[in-house]
Design a protein around this motif. Structure first.
Motif, mmCIF file in Angstrom:
data_model
loop_
_atom_site.group_PDB
_atom_site.id
_atom_site.type_symbol
_atom_site.label_atom_id
_atom_site.label_comp_id
_atom_site.label_asym_id
_atom_site.label_seq_id
_atom_site.Cartn_x
_atom_site.Cartn_y
_atom_site.Cartn_z
ATOM 1 N N UNK A 105 0.850 -1.366 -0.041
ATOM 2 C CA UNK A 105 0.037 0.191 -0.049
ATOM 3 C C UNK A 105 0.805 1.419 -0.074
ATOM 4 N N UNK A 106 2.208 1.182 0.465
ATOM 5 C CA UNK A 106 2.745 2.321 0.369
ATOM 6 C C UNK A 106 3.641 2.925 -1.002
ATOM 7 N N UNK A 107 3.373 1.760 -1.937
ATOM 8 C CA UNK A 107 3.926 2.195 -3.263
ATOM 9 C C UNK A 107 3.475 3.720 -3.788
ATOM 10 N N UNK A 108 2.014 3.751 -3.955
ATOM 11 C CA UNK A 108 1.529 5.101 -4.525
ATOM 12 C C UNK A 108 2.078 6.300 -3.955
ATOM 13 N N UNK A 109 2.033 6.089 -2.636
ATOM 14 C CA UNK A 109 2.481 7.362 -1.506
ATOM 15 C C UNK A 109 3.870 7.451 -2.039
ATOM 16 N N UNK A 110 4.739 6.509 -1.905
ATOM 17 C CA UNK A 110 6.235 6.753 -2.258
ATOM 18 C C UNK A 110 6.469 7.166 -3.742
ATOM 19 N N UNK A 111 5.813 6.832 -4.500
ATOM 20 C CA UNK A 111 6.143 7.342 -5.796
ATOM 21 C C UNK A 111 5.729 8.997 -5.933
ATOM 22 N N UNK A 112 4.674 9.548 -5.289
ATOM 23 C CA UNK A 112 4.634 10.490 -5.256
ATOM 24 C C UNK A 112 5.381 11.646 -4.567
ATOM 25 N N UNK A 113 5.897 10.826 -3.431
ATOM 26 C CA UNK A 113 6.937 11.670 -2.657
ATOM 27 C C UNK A 113 8.022 11.627 -3.191
ATOM 28 N N UNK A 114 8.595 10.736 -4.013
ATOM 29 C CA UNK A 114 9.876 10.658 -4.821
ATOM 30 C C UNK A 114 9.666 11.721 -6.026
ATOM 31 N N UNK A 115 8.699 11.576 -6.673
ATOM 32 C CA UNK A 115 8.373 12.515 -7.759
ATOM 33 C C UNK A 115 8.355 14.181 -7.255
ATOM 34 N N UNK A 116 7.835 14.131 -6.065
ATOM 35 C CA UNK A 116 7.621 15.668 -5.581
ATOM 36 C C UNK A 116 8.984 16.142 -5.427
ATOM 37 N N UNK A 117 10.254 15.250 -5.406
ATOM 38 C CA UNK A 117 11.497 15.812 -5.054
ATOM 39 C C UNK A 117 12.229 15.903 -6.483
ATOM 40 N N UNK A 118 12.077 14.799 -7.342
ATOM 41 C CA UNK A 118 12.934 14.741 -8.534
ATOM 42 C C UNK A 118 12.484 15.737 -9.091
ATOM 43 N N UNK A 119 11.112 16.038 -9.584
ATOM 44 C CA UNK A 119 10.737 16.848 -10.480
ATOM 45 C C UNK A 119 11.026 18.372 -10.146
ATOM 46 N N UNK A 120 10.964 18.915 -9.058
ATOM 47 C CA UNK A 120 11.722 20.327 -8.607
ATOM 48 C C UNK A 120 13.230 20.262 -9.273
ATOM 49 N N UNK A 121 13.933 18.981 -8.753
ATOM 50 C CA UNK A 121 15.242 18.985 -9.151
ATOM 51 C C UNK A 121 15.485 19.140 -10.747
ATOM 52 N N UNK A 122 14.713 18.181 -11.613
ATOM 53 C CA UNK A 122 14.810 18.282 -12.859
ATOM 54 C C UNK A 122 14.415 19.778 -13.528
ATOM 55 N N UNK A 123 13.607 20.454 -12.735
ATOM 56 C CA UNK A 123 13.135 21.754 -13.315
ATOM 57 C C UNK A 123 14.469 22.761 -13.096
ATOM 58 N N UNK A 124 15.073 22.613 -11.729
ATOM 59 C CA UNK A 124 16.186 23.511 -11.479
ATOM 60 C C UNK A 124 17.312 23.188 -12.653
ATOM 61 N N UNK A 125 17.529 21.964 -12.995
ATOM 62 C CA UNK A 125 18.710 21.887 -13.987
ATOM 63 C C UNK A 125 17.958 22.209 -15.628
ATOM 64 N N UNK A 126 16.892 22.206 -15.762
ATOM 65 C CA UNK A 126 16.360 22.773 -17.034
ATOM 66 C C UNK A 126 16.513 24.254 -17.121
ATOM 67 N N UNK A 127 16.488 24.777 -15.832
ATOM 68 C CA UNK A 127 16.478 26.284 -15.732
ATOM 69 C C UNK A 127 17.915 26.666 -16.029
ATOM 70 N N UNK A 128 18.927 25.987 -15.184
ATOM 71 C CA UNK A 128 20.288 26.407 -15.586
ATOM 72 C C UNK A 128 20.655 26.135 -16.894
ATOM 73 N N UNK A 129 20.295 25.190 -17.553
ATOM 74 C CA UNK A 129 20.665 24.788 -18.787
ATOM 75 C C UNK A 129 20.045 25.919 -20.159
ATOM 76 N N UNK A 130 18.695 26.407 -19.644
ATOM 77 C CA UNK A 130 18.095 27.425 -20.222
ATOM 78 C C UNK A 130 18.876 28.835 -20.365
ATOM 79 N N UNK A 131 19.472 29.074 -19.177
ATOM 80 C CA UNK A 131 20.203 30.268 -18.821
ATOM 81 C C UNK A 131 21.608 30.071 -19.651
ATOM 82 N N UNK A 132 22.181 29.084 -19.439
ATOM 83 C CA UNK A 132 23.578 28.939 -20.197
ATOM 84 C C UNK A 132 23.528 28.933 -21.819
ATOM 85 N N UNK A 133 22.384 28.334 -22.275
ATOM 86 C CA UNK A 133 21.938 28.613 -23.697
ATOM 87 C C UNK A 133 21.724 29.693 -23.995
#
Length: 484
Positions: A105-133
């Motif tokens: 039963x913990x799998x859906x909650x864990x998926x949301x929790x990990x996505x809530x961390x990984x998505x902002x990190x991915x967006x931060x990386x994309x923002x840095x790449x945009x500024x560099x470009x």
């Protein structure tokens, strides 16, 4: 066939340019990366592959509905983290219903929790790449409207900070001081030249600042440009494919707008304008398919009543002498002529006047008007594609030409297909009602039209039918049944 009004054909709505800019391509790439980040996060905690991909797709759809992929000037992610977390949390009930937690039963909650961390990190990386470009490739051509202190300061900021992705190619102001060449700005011309400059210079961004006449410290200027001229210029720029941001006239007064819907240019708040609505090929086909399905169903349900009314109201019968149907040319989208057909309700056929005297409407015609059966033949125009179910009611060419000259904003209604019912009509603006009000509601519909708005208008139209008053009094013939 009567020609469309000259004014409409001269000014008429232009076809929006959809040539993709770098920012548009970046938005598509960011959407793919967001979906991948969410799917990877779900897969890391043991979510099945197909379910993880579906989770990523749903999260991207939520972000797209929230406007997360509109082109932005600032790439700072911190203030958007709550919206990113909300986007990956909303699909949680769907994951549970899909059986993602069977045996764990913990799998859906864990998926949301990990996505809530990984998505902002991915967006931060994309923002840095945009500024560099942006620093490496350069910014997109940008025009600044207004030659006052705010415009000069923002122009200098754009040149000093290439990571913003804006390359100012000129400043427009109808009556501003000559720009100091040391700040790097080029005075290109007046506000009325904006659409032409956007096309000629390949401008992708327009920043609207207070004009020189609207700001202190600019003596000797005659006054700001006419609001109508500025509005037309901005519409032309949007139709040419440029994105438009507006500097609020009261910068020290906070806007009651969600921060995610605003933008920022180095500490200056910007309000983005909506792009001119242009249906994608897929969206247009889906909308047209739904319209055909609904119009066909309505014709099947109401066809027998129309045939019966046509027989009873034929030549020499209840409607008096004249044909059963009444045909008229109207002005539709982009000034094109469309033919409107309805059951005849006036003795002796049509009338060229703005108002039909009450004694001309037959008793049979009053019954047709009260039941709205006289409008139903226009469903055939929907099937042909001449009309839409929802849109500004079409006008006769002679009147459209007059209204184009005398009613502010009237021609904006020609940017959408004419319809059987519209946003103005469900607000009671039909028949001999103020044209300024009708044009204002039509213009609002054109700017904000959507499938949901069309649905609301259709439901309100159906709800109003039983309460429609008898229309035995004088009515306008160009407004079918007084409901145009």
């Amino acid at each position: 066939m009567t020609a469309a009004p000259e004014t409409a054909s001269r000014r008429g709505p232009r076809t929006p340019s959809h040539a993709p800019s770098r920012a548009d391509g970046a938005a598509a790439l960011v959407g793919c990366l967001d979906g991948a980040a969410v799917a990877v996060a779900a897969a890391l905690v043991g979510l099945p592959g197909l379910l993880a991909l579906a989770y990523g797709l749903v999260a991207v759809c939520v972000l797209a509905a929230d406007g997360s992929y509109r082109p932005r000037i600032t790439t700072f992610v911190g203030l958007r983290v709550p919206r990113l977390v909300a986007a990956v949390t909303l699909p949680l009930p769907l994951l549970v219903l899909a059986g993602a937690g069977r045996g764990a039963p913990w799998v859906p909650v864990a998926a949301v929790a990990v996505a809530a961390v990984l998505l902002p990190l991915e967006r931060a990386g994309v923002g840095a790449a945009q500024r560099h470009r942006r620093r490496r490739v350069g910014g997109e051509p940008t025009l600044v409207v207004g030659a006052g202190p705010t415009a000069r300061a923002l122009t200098a900021t754009m040149r000093a900070r290439p990571e913003l992705g804006l390359d100012p190619v000129g400043v427009l102001d109808d009556d501003g001081p000559q720009t100091d060449p040391h700040d790097g700005a080029i005075l290109r011309g007046g506000v009325g030249e904006l659409p032409g400059l956007v096309r000629r210079l390949g401008v992708r961004r327009v920043i609207v600042c207070p004009t020189a006449a609207e700001e202190p410290g600019c003596p000797g200027v005659a006054g700001p440009p006419s609001p109508g001229v500025l509005e037309e210029g901005l519409l032309g720029a949007r139709e040419a494919g440029a994105r438009v941001w507006v500097v609020p006239r009261f910068p020290s007064a906070g806007l009651d707008v969600p921060h995610g819907h605003l933008d920022d240019l180095w500490g200056t708040t910007l309000v983005p304008l909506r792009p001119v609505r242009g249906d994608t090929a897929v969206g247009a086909r889906l909308h047209r398919a739904g319209e055909l399905l609904l119009a066909s169903a309505l014709l099947v349900l109401t066809g027998p009543w129309v045939l019966l009314a046509a027989v009873l109201g034929g030549p020499g019968r209840l409607a008096g002498p004249g044909p059963a149907f009444y045909r008229q040319w109207r002005v539709g989208r982009a000034g094109a002529a469309v033919r409107v057909v309805k059951l005849r309700t006036v003795a002796g056929g049509g009338d060229d006047g703005w108002v039909v005297p009450a004694h001309r409407v037959t008793a049979w015609g009053r019954l047709l008007r009260r039941t709205h059966v006289d409008e139903l033949p226009q469903l055939l125009g929907v099937l042909r594609g001449d009309l839409a179910l929802v849109g500004p009611r079409p006008e006769r060419p002679a009147y459209a030409a007059v209204f184009a000259r005398t009613v502010p904003g009237y021609l904006h209604r020609l940017r959408a297909r004419a319809g059987l019912t519209g946003w103005a009509q469900v607000h009671g603006l039909c028949g001999d009602t103020p044209l300024d009000d009708r044009a204002r509601f039509d213009r609002q519909y054109v700017e904000y039209r959507s499938t949901w708005l069309d649905t609301v208008i259709l439901l309100r139209t159906l709800a109003a039918l039983p309460a429609a008053p008898a229309r035995g009094a004088a009515v306008a013939p160009d407004t079918p049944g007084g409901r145009s």
